[in-house]
Design a protein around this motif. Sequence first.
Motif, PDB file in Angstrom:
ATOM      1  N   GLU A   1       0.833  -1.204   0.000  1.00  0.00           N
ATOM      2  CA  GLU A   1       0.000   0.000   0.000  1.00  0.00           C
ATOM      3  C   GLU A   1       0.869   1.255   0.000  1.00  0.00           C
ATOM      4  O   GLU A   1       0.529   2.261  -0.617  1.00  0.00           O
ATOM      5  CB  GLU A   1      -0.913  -0.030   1.231  1.00  0.00           C
ATOM      6  CG  GLU A   1      -1.899   1.128   1.297  1.00  0.00           C
ATOM      7  CD  GLU A   1      -2.638   1.158   2.618  1.00  0.00           C
ATOM      8  OE1 GLU A   1      -3.708   1.787   2.664  1.00  0.00           O
ATOM      9  OE2 GLU A   1      -2.150   0.575   3.602  1.00  0.00           O
ATOM     10  N   LYS A   2       2.020   1.176   0.683  1.00  0.00           N
ATOM     11  CA  LYS A   2       2.986   2.279   0.718  1.00  0.00           C
ATOM     12  C   LYS A   2       4.355   1.779   0.247  1.00  0.00           C
ATOM     13  O   LYS A   2       5.386   2.125   0.817  1.00  0.00           O
ATOM     14  CB  LYS A   2       3.080   2.849   2.139  1.00  0.00           C
ATOM     15  CG  LYS A   2       1.754   3.381   2.680  1.00  0.00           C
ATOM     16  CD  LYS A   2       1.874   3.798   4.137  1.00  0.00           C
ATOM     17  CE  LYS A   2       0.529   4.241   4.701  1.00  0.00           C
ATOM     18  NZ  LYS A   2       0.608   4.560   6.157  1.00  0.00           N
ATOM     19  N   ASN A   3       4.315   0.940  -0.789  1.00  0.00           N
ATOM     20  CA  ASN A   3       5.533   0.405  -1.416  1.00  0.00           C
ATOM     21  C   ASN A   3       6.411  -0.395  -0.451  1.00  0.00           C
ATOM     22  O   ASN A   3       7.636  -0.396  -0.573  1.00  0.00           O
ATOM     23  CB  ASN A   3       6.349   1.529  -2.063  1.00  0.00           C
ATOM     24  CG  ASN A   3       5.610   2.175  -3.216  1.00  0.00           C
ATOM     25  OD1 ASN A   3       4.945   1.497  -3.995  1.00  0.00           O
ATOM     26  ND2 ASN A   3       5.694   3.494  -3.315  1.00  0.00           N
ATOM     27  N   GLY A   4       5.784  -1.054   0.507  1.00  0.00           N
ATOM     28  CA  GLY A   4       6.535  -1.912   1.416  1.00  0.00           C
ATOM     29  C   GLY A   4       7.291  -1.187   2.495  1.00  0.00           C
ATOM     30  O   GLY A   4       8.244  -1.736   3.065  1.00  0.00           O
ATOM     31  N   SER A   5       6.847   0.038   2.831  1.00  0.00           N
ATOM     32  CA  SER A   5       7.560   0.820   3.854  1.00  0.00           C
ATOM     33  C   SER A   5       7.476   0.186   5.239  1.00  0.00           C
ATOM     34  O   SER A   5       8.308   0.467   6.108  1.00  0.00           O
ATOM     35  CB  SER A   5       7.003   2.246   3.905  1.00  0.00           C
ATOM     36  OG  SER A   5       5.617   2.236   4.246  1.00  0.00           O
TER      37      SER A   5
ATOM     38  N   TRP B   1      -1.614  -4.087   2.972  1.00  0.00           N
ATOM     39  CA  TRP B   1      -0.893  -5.231   2.432  1.00  0.00           C
ATOM     40  C   TRP B   1       0.516  -4.804   2.064  1.00  0.00           C
ATOM     41  O   TRP B   1       0.780  -3.633   1.778  1.00  0.00           O
ATOM     42  CB  TRP B   1      -1.616  -5.828   1.219  1.00  0.00           C
ATOM     43  CG  TRP B   1      -1.480  -5.022  -0.045  1.00  0.00           C
ATOM     44  CD1 TRP B   1      -2.243  -3.961  -0.408  1.00  0.00           C
ATOM     45  CD2 TRP B   1      -0.496  -5.184  -1.072  1.00  0.00           C
ATOM     46  NE1 TRP B   1      -1.827  -3.454  -1.607  1.00  0.00           N
ATOM     47  CE2 TRP B   1      -0.753  -4.181  -2.053  1.00  0.00           C
ATOM     48  CE3 TRP B   1       0.557  -6.072  -1.272  1.00  0.00           C
ATOM     49  CZ2 TRP B   1       0.023  -4.058  -3.209  1.00  0.00           C
ATOM     50  CZ3 TRP B   1       1.322  -5.944  -2.426  1.00  0.00           C
ATOM     51  CH2 TRP B   1       1.045  -4.956  -3.376  1.00  0.00           C
ATOM     52  N   SER B   2       1.419  -5.764   2.080  1.00  0.00           N
ATOM     53  CA  SER B   2       2.817  -5.494   1.715  1.00  0.00           C
ATOM     54  C   SER B   2       3.468  -6.806   1.316  1.00  0.00           C
ATOM     55  O   SER B   2       2.968  -7.885   1.637  1.00  0.00           O
ATOM     56  CB  SER B   2       3.576  -4.857   2.884  1.00  0.00           C
ATOM     57  OG  SER B   2       3.521  -5.691   4.040  1.00  0.00           O
ATOM     58  N   GLY B   3       4.565  -6.705   0.599  1.00  0.00           N
ATOM     59  CA  GLY B   3       5.231  -7.928   0.164  1.00  0.00           C
ATOM     60  C   GLY B   3       6.593  -7.657  -0.425  1.00  0.00           C
ATOM     61  O   GLY B   3       7.005  -6.502  -0.590  1.00  0.00           O
TER      62      GLY B   3
ATOM     63  N   PHE C   1       2.094 -10.137   2.680  1.00  0.00           N
ATOM     64  CA  PHE C   1       1.419 -10.056   3.976  1.00  0.00           C
ATOM     65  C   PHE C   1       0.121  -9.261   3.846  1.00  0.00           C
ATOM     66  O   PHE C   1       0.039  -8.316   3.052  1.00  0.00           O
ATOM     67  CB  PHE C   1       2.304  -9.352   5.007  1.00  0.00           C
ATOM     68  CG  PHE C   1       3.576 -10.063   5.342  1.00  0.00           C
ATOM     69  CD1 PHE C   1       3.673 -10.872   6.464  1.00  0.00           C
ATOM     70  CD2 PHE C   1       4.699  -9.924   4.536  1.00  0.00           C
ATOM     71  CE1 PHE C   1       4.855 -11.520   6.780  1.00  0.00           C
ATOM     72  CE2 PHE C   1       5.888 -10.564   4.840  1.00  0.00           C
ATOM     73  CZ  PHE C   1       5.967 -11.366   5.962  1.00  0.00           C
ATOM     74  N   GLU C   2      -0.851  -9.645   4.643  1.00  0.00           N
ATOM     75  CA  GLU C   2      -2.062  -8.842   4.814  1.00  0.00           C
ATOM     76  C   GLU C   2      -2.061  -8.359   6.262  1.00  0.00           C
ATOM     77  O   GLU C   2      -2.274  -9.130   7.188  1.00  0.00           O
ATOM     78  CB  GLU C   2      -3.303  -9.683   4.517  1.00  0.00           C
ATOM     79  CG  GLU C   2      -4.589  -8.871   4.520  1.00  0.00           C
ATOM     80  CD  GLU C   2      -5.791  -9.693   4.069  1.00  0.00           C
ATOM     81  OE1 GLU C   2      -6.906  -9.174   4.176  1.00  0.00           O
ATOM     82  OE2 GLU C   2      -5.605 -10.833   3.629  1.00  0.00           O
ATOM     83  N   GLY C   3      -1.769  -7.056   6.452  1.00  0.00           N
ATOM     84  CA  GLY C   3      -1.624  -6.536   7.800  1.00  0.00           C
ATOM     85  C   GLY C   3      -0.299  -6.936   8.415  1.00  0.00           C
ATOM     86  O   GLY C   3       0.680  -7.199   7.704  1.00  0.00           O
TER      87      GLY C   3
END
Length: 385
Positions: free
Chosen positions: A58-62, A91-93, A178-180
Amino acid sequence: MNKLNKLQRILFGISIITSISLLKSETSIASSLESNVEPYYVYDDGFVNGIPSGTMGEKNGSGLSIDANYTERPLSGSNCLKISADGSEVWSGVFIQKGGNWLNNVPKEQLANLTDYRYLVFSARADKDYTINKLGFGDGSSSKEEGNVQLTSEWKRFVFELQNLDMSGINGLFMAVFEGPGTIYLDEIYYAGDDFKIEPTDFVSKERTESLEEGAFYVYSDKWVNGIPTGFMGEKDGKSIKIDDAYSVNPYQGPKCIKISVDKSESWRGLHIQYTGSWNVTIDPATAKLADLSKYDQLVFYARTDSDEMYLLSEAGVGAGGFEGQRSDSFFEIGKEWKKYTIDLRDMDLAKINTLFYMVLPVGTLYLDEIRFTTKAAGKAKKKK
């Protein structure tokens, strides 16, 4: 003299046979050595091939943190790979990328040629029972992933079969999404050849062997093909619904099915599988890209439950009214064995459909598979034996 000549001929024949046998043996050994390729390691006490350069979210994996030298409880050696998401992103990954950049920015000669390999192998654990959104690898059509992977505090080995994939130019050697918030640990990430031995305790991500029904419009078949489960509704907006759309225990066909679990925290609840991922009230049907299902006259799905008592699905159908119309049936009685269910869509305007499938769900557990639009005259997918 004749006896001597005869003996010489016999010895000469034996030497020829021995030479041929030795040659065949050497050829067989050489062929065996060629087929047994050395493992192609991505991570083994540290990154061997590729680096974790493909962060996303959502924020480029920050909100991600990556420790390639984590020393607490590695599977083997001194280190393991720790990846954490702090929850600041929905979400992030991260992709471990061979070329250290996204595929469009990597020259072809820097990609990994993995055509001699049949399996992706890795081991994973968490601090406690944890479900990670996705684990996988690859780029575009040469990719594979498992959704909602359940991890525990103990190491478990995962094996992804790679047949039917073009492995000649791979950049995304491994992926985690990841979700959350969450934390996972990885070790011994590598690609293996035909000589790799699968153990009974391995989780194996298998390829589908059954054919899809020709001409059908699939909503779900091992994954969401068209539409996504975004239309949650209920007393608390569907908070009682939990979906595992990559459930691998006893699917009807292929390696995966959908598991929907509903608790008692709402007095009523339901779910819409939406083509656009949005409710109709937010859509302009004149400009939105919607599904044209005009050539189909029925919706088919397979369902089962895990309870000894009959699971009563009170309503299921297509469409949500307004510009797309609506058609539904009531009181589907669902038992422990897979059964085919059909909703008749004849005389319904299917030119612009957003709600591909909806259900009003009772408390309990429902499994779904092979959801598709078809015609009564169409061929049927071969039932699993």
